[in-house]
Design a protein around this motif. Structure first.
Motif, PDB file in Angstrom:
ATOM      1  N   LEU A   1     -15.681 -22.183   2.936  1.00 16.47           N
ATOM      2  CA  LEU A   1     -16.115 -21.051   3.742  1.00 16.47           C
ATOM      3  C   LEU A   1     -15.784 -19.744   3.057  1.00 16.47           C
ATOM      4  N   PRO A   2     -16.571 -18.677   3.311  1.00 18.93           N
ATOM      5  CA  PRO A   2     -16.221 -17.364   2.751  1.00 18.93           C
ATOM      6  C   PRO A   2     -14.857 -16.924   3.244  1.00 18.93           C
ATOM      7  N   GLN A   3     -14.103 -16.328   2.374  1.00 22.45           N
ATOM      8  CA  GLN A   3     -12.741 -15.956   2.707  1.00 22.45           C
ATOM      9  C   GLN A   3     -12.652 -14.499   3.125  1.00 22.45           C
ATOM     10  N   PRO A   4     -11.979 -14.202   4.225  1.00 21.56           N
ATOM     11  CA  PRO A   4     -11.767 -12.807   4.624  1.00 21.56           C
ATOM     12  C   PRO A   4     -10.794 -12.132   3.678  1.00 21.56           C
ATOM     13  N   GLU A   5     -10.721 -10.827   3.774  1.00 22.39           N
ATOM     14  CA  GLU A   5      -9.825 -10.064   2.919  1.00 22.39           C
ATOM     15  C   GLU A   5      -8.910  -9.209   3.782  1.00 22.39           C
ATOM     16  N   PRO A   6      -8.016  -9.857   4.523  1.00 16.79           N
ATOM     17  CA  PRO A   6      -7.127  -9.078   5.395  1.00 16.79           C
ATOM     18  C   PRO A   6      -6.102  -8.301   4.591  1.00 16.79           C
ATOM     19  N   LYS A   7      -5.705  -7.178   5.110  1.00 13.97           N
ATOM     20  CA  LYS A   7      -4.642  -6.392   4.507  1.00 13.97           C
ATOM     21  C   LYS A   7      -3.355  -6.665   5.269  1.00 13.97           C
ATOM     22  N   VAL A   8      -2.594  -7.601   4.723  1.00 16.40           N
ATOM     23  CA  VAL A   8      -1.369  -8.022   5.390  1.00 16.40           C
ATOM     24  C   VAL A   8      -0.192  -7.248   4.821  1.00 16.40           C
ATOM     25  N   PRO A   9       0.565  -6.558   5.655  1.00 15.69           N
ATOM     26  CA  PRO A   9       1.727  -5.834   5.120  1.00 15.69           C
ATOM     27  C   PRO A   9       2.746  -6.803   4.553  1.00 15.69           C
ATOM     28  N   ASN A  10       3.473  -6.365   3.564  1.00 13.50           N
ATOM     29  CA  ASN A  10       4.481  -7.195   2.923  1.00 13.50           C
ATOM     30  C   ASN A  10       5.856  -6.757   3.416  1.00 13.50           C
TER      31      ASN A  10
ATOM     32  N   ARG B   1       1.575  -6.532 -15.372  1.00 14.98           N
ATOM     33  CA  ARG B   1       0.817  -7.624 -14.761  1.00 14.98           C
ATOM     34  C   ARG B   1       0.036  -8.387 -15.832  1.00 14.98           C
ATOM     35  N   CYS B   2      -0.291  -9.651 -15.514  1.00 17.54           N
ATOM     36  CA  CYS B   2      -1.035 -10.497 -16.442  1.00 17.54           C
ATOM     37  C   CYS B   2      -2.376 -10.832 -15.815  1.00 17.54           C
TER      38      CYS B   2
ATOM     39  N   MET C   1     -10.055 -14.861 -18.025  1.00 18.19           N
ATOM     40  CA  MET C   1      -9.613 -13.809 -17.116  1.00 18.19           C
ATOM     41  C   MET C   1      -9.676 -14.310 -15.675  1.00 18.19           C
ATOM     42  N   TYR C   2      -8.694 -13.886 -14.869  1.00 20.60           N
ATOM     43  CA  TYR C   2      -8.565 -14.397 -13.511  1.00 20.60           C
ATOM     44  C   TYR C   2      -9.530 -13.745 -12.523  1.00 20.60           C
ATOM     45  N   GLY C   3     -10.013 -12.548 -12.806  1.00 19.10           N
ATOM     46  CA  GLY C   3     -10.906 -11.856 -11.882  1.00 19.10           C
ATOM     47  C   GLY C   3     -10.234 -10.645 -11.264  1.00 19.10           C
ATOM     48  N   ALA C   4     -11.000  -9.906 -10.484  1.00 19.09           N
ATOM     49  CA  ALA C   4     -10.531  -8.651  -9.907  1.00 19.09           C
ATOM     50  C   ALA C   4      -9.324  -8.870  -9.002  1.00 19.09           C
ATOM     51  N   ARG C   5      -8.276  -8.110  -9.237  1.00 20.86           N
ATOM     52  CA  ARG C   5      -7.046  -8.113  -8.444  1.00 20.86           C
ATOM     53  C   ARG C   5      -6.431  -9.503  -8.347  1.00 20.86           C
ATOM     54  N   ARG C   6      -6.602 -10.271  -9.403  1.00 21.42           N
ATOM     55  CA  ARG C   6      -5.971 -11.588  -9.518  1.00 21.42           C
ATOM     56  C   ARG C   6      -5.107 -11.569 -10.780  1.00 21.42           C
ATOM     57  N   PHE C   7      -3.834 -11.933 -10.611  1.00 17.28           N
ATOM     58  CA  PHE C   7      -2.892 -11.866 -11.718  1.00 17.28           C
ATOM     59  C   PHE C   7      -2.048 -13.131 -11.740  1.00 17.28           C
ATOM     60  N   GLY C   8      -1.496 -13.430 -12.910  1.00 18.87           N
ATOM     61  CA  GLY C   8      -0.682 -14.637 -13.060  1.00 18.87           C
ATOM     62  C   GLY C   8       0.550 -14.389 -13.899  1.00 18.87           C
ATOM     63  N   GLY C   9       1.094 -15.478 -14.437  1.00 15.65           N
ATOM     64  CA  GLY C   9       2.297 -15.396 -15.251  1.00 15.65           C
ATOM     65  C   GLY C   9       2.081 -16.071 -16.586  1.00 15.65           C
TER      66      GLY C   9
ATOM     67  N   ARG D   1      -2.128 -15.382  -8.529  1.00 17.76           N
ATOM     68  CA  ARG D   1      -2.029 -14.774  -7.202  1.00 17.76           C
ATOM     69  C   ARG D   1      -3.199 -13.828  -6.987  1.00 17.76           C
ATOM     70  N   ASP D   2      -3.885 -13.996  -5.853  1.00 14.39           N
ATOM     71  CA  ASP D   2      -4.969 -13.105  -5.441  1.00 14.39           C
ATOM     72  C   ASP D   2      -4.361 -12.038  -4.540  1.00 14.39           C
ATOM     73  N   GLU D   3      -4.294 -10.798  -5.026  1.00 17.48           N
ATOM     74  CA  GLU D   3      -3.633  -9.737  -4.268  1.00 17.48           C
ATOM     75  C   GLU D   3      -4.447  -9.278  -3.069  1.00 17.48           C
ATOM     76  N   ARG D   4      -5.741  -9.488  -3.087  1.00 15.78           N
ATOM     77  CA  ARG D   4      -6.554  -9.099  -1.937  1.00 15.78           C
ATOM     78  C   ARG D   4      -6.347 -10.066  -0.773  1.00 15.78           C
ATOM     79  N   ARG D   5      -6.363 -11.341  -1.085  1.00 15.22           N
ATOM     80  CA  ARG D   5      -6.244 -12.350  -0.023  1.00 15.22           C
ATOM     81  C   ARG D   5      -4.810 -12.789   0.221  1.00 15.22           C
ATOM     82  N   GLU D   6      -3.880 -12.343  -0.620  1.00 18.79           N
ATOM     83  CA  GLU D   6      -2.481 -12.766  -0.528  1.00 18.79           C
ATOM     84  C   GLU D   6      -2.389 -14.289  -0.591  1.00 18.79           C
TER      85      GLU D   6
END
Length: 569
Positions: free
Chosen positions: A53-62, A468-469, A486-494, A521-526
């Motif tokens: 299913l399409p994934q939402p992009e909630p902004k969850v506070p950390n 960031r990587c 490359m991982y894609g937009a706002r996606r980073f790894g180690g 890690r996808d920073e948009r979707r957490e």
């Protein structure tokens, strides 16, 4: 464990397209609750999304973990509790007061830094009791276990160091953080508070103060978690993938000093080679090794003019390659209000070439390599000149500029250039050339079955935007060709981990037959996942979604099923 085709899955969208078809992949996440009580309530894991299913992009506070009020251990007597309260008040009224309003330098990261990798394992530095610099966090291991039944389990656990256990009992930080806090006059004040707490019996400093957050190595049936300011910690990998810290490990009373976080396992002999550096007392550096029988060699004391930051080294078939660079420790700088880790521009960088079998330093050969600081060395090997027979040591590493940018703040951006260093043992001369220009390449590996031998490929994180990587690169050391994933937009790894498809099949033709694994890690979707990429084609072949966020990490390792079956407690 050995990666195999049964773990393949349909990969998520990424910048590298592929038309290959992949068999269906099913998995089960087993999250085992800790048996230990921790005085912090972590937020519950996010539910797994439906993959199709399409994934939402909630902004969850950390949310940040707020420190609790001190909870003094029950074994303290009334006088010790009074002393503890008085020292806490001093810290609160003086140190905390002067730190308020001070902006954090660029080398400092917030409580969101967590750093390591395994079965697939990865090491991370997580701040459970506060702190600033990314090197100071308490070590946490994130592990994904891949089973023969086409299932996966995930576990993440703090390495229960003596430091962490004591601070958990107090409900606050009582040990100074070496990189983030021991700067200038406030650093001296924190050090004095720590010594006072030790002096009145509030803190036990005899069991070390390391955080075990930097490296992992599997040797002689034990997974060892390390940071270079302490002994390693033995961590058990249970049959279901759960992790449990066994103890601070001194190799059966043979090791009485810290060991750097990047020891080397020789794939030919099985020996574990290591270094230990001392910030205060001479000798500032020593080399030793452990055989497959567990026996430690004699220490080889290595004479240095000053204490030097030596985070990594290399081995060849016959030699140990030891860097002596320009980043040094000068505790007197704290009196002047500065960091004790400095870049000494008057010093010339050099490498020491020491035989693995030497029992003292008399045979070491030092070769100058000016303006070179390699925080990590990926491999080294020996070559013989076909014309004059001169023996040359070739070292592959990432040269960092400014050299101390991890420890001190600079306006100029940090550069990490993959470089080749050649040292002629007959002439004592060296050359250095950049293999890849204009790209930050740090944190990575080669095919570990070829460590110390000539290799063609190295797999490194693309550390952009620094630190960031955003992906990883496969670099052909012969042609200089770079293939990026490359991982894609706002996606980073180690750190990318190379796992040989057949560890017994060794040779240049099969060098890239294997898989590259890494947490993303996808920073948009957490959300976080473990991706698996076929090294020869650089195409993604599997993805395992994880039930909770995996923060960015340092280094990791891979433990095969055969190694797991031979664990020693």
């Amino acid at each position: 464990m050995q990666a195999s085709l049964q773990f393949f899955a349909n990969p998520p969208l990424c910048k590298r397209e592929t038309t290959a078809q992949y068999p269906q992949f099913t998995y089960k996440i087993l999250v085992n609750p800790s048996k230990e009580k921790v005085p912090y309530k972590l937020p519950p894991p996010r539910p797994l999304p439906t993959p199709l299913l399409p994934q939402p992009e909630p902004k969850v506070p950390n949310p940040l973990l707020k420190p609790t009020k001190p909870n003094y251990p029950f074994h303290l007597n009334p006088l010790q509790k009074l002393a503890a309260s008085a020292l806490d008040k001093i810290e609160e009224s003086l140190i905390d007061f002067f730190e308020k309003g001070k902006s954090l330098p660029k080398t400092v990261r917030s409580n969101d830094s967590d750093f390591r990798q395994f079965c697939f394992l990865s090491k991370r530095a997580q701040f459970i009791t506060g702190g600033h610099h990314l090197f100071d966090g308490d070590g946490m291991i994130h592990a994904v276990t891949l089973g023969d039944d086409n299932k996966a389990s995930y576990s993440c656990r703090y390495t229960r160091t003596s430091r962490l256990v004591q601070e958990a009992e107090y409900g606050r930080a009582v040990f100074p953080k070496p990189i983030g806090e021991l700067h200038g006059h406030l650093g001296l004040a924190r050090l004095a508070l720590y010594m006072a707490r030790v002096g009145v019996g509030l803190v036990d400093g005899s069991r070390g103060m390391g955080v075990a957050n930097a490296g992992l190595v599997f040797f002689n049936g034990r997974l060892l978690a390390m940071s270079e300011d302490d002994l390693p910690y033995h961590v058990e990998i249970k049959p279901d993938g759960e992790l449990e810290t066994i103890r601070r490990f001194n190799f059966d009373d043979q090791l009485d000093c810290p060991m750097i976080a990047h020891p080397k396992v020789d794939p030919v002999t099985g020996d574990l080679h290591a270094l230990s550096y001392n910030v205060i007392n001479k000798p500032y550096l020593k080399y030793f090794k452990f055989g497959t029988d567990g026996k430690k060699s004699l220490d080889v004391d290595i004479t240095l003019d000053q204490s030097t930051m030596i985070h990594d080294f290399a081995i060849t078939e016959n030699y140990v390659v030891i860097p002596d660079h320009q980043v040094v420790f000068k505790l007197s700088e704290m009196i002047r209000g500065s960091s004790p880790v400095i870049f000494d521009k008057t010093k010339t960088s050099r490498f020491g070439i020491l035989s693995k079998n030497d029992v003292d330093e008399s045979g070491i050969q030092w070769i100058d390599v000016p303006n070179c600081f390699c925080f990590h060395l990926w491999n080294a090997w020996e070559e013989n000149d076909s014309i004059n027979g001169d023996k040359t040591i070739v070292v592959i590493g990432s040269c960092m500029d400014p050299p101390d940018s991890v420890f001190n703040e600079y306006e100029d951006p940090t550069r990490n250039e993959l470089s080749e260093i050649r040292m002629n043992l007959s002439t004592g001369k060296s050359t250095r050339r950049v293999i890849v220009y204009g790209m930050n390449l740090e944190a990575g590996q080669i095919n570990r079955t070829l460590l110390g031998q000539k290799t063609r490929y190295v797999y490194l994180a693309v550390a952009e935007p620094w630190p960031r990587c955003s992906g990883f690169a496969k670099v052909d050391l012969e042609t200089g060709e770079v293939t990026k994933f490359m991982y894609g937009a706002r996606r980073f790894g180690g750190e990318p981990m190379f796992v040989a498809e057949n560890s017994k099949k060794v040779g240049s033709e099969s060098e890239d037959e294997g898989f590259i694994m890494g947490f993303v890690r996808d920073e948009r979707r957490e959300e976080s996942e473990l991706i698996i990429v076929k090294a020869s084609s650089m195409e993604q072949v599997a993805s395992i979604r994880l039930p909770s966020r995996v923060p960015y990490g340092f280094h990791g390792t891979f433990v095969s099923a055969q190694e797991l079956s031979g664990q020693v407690l």
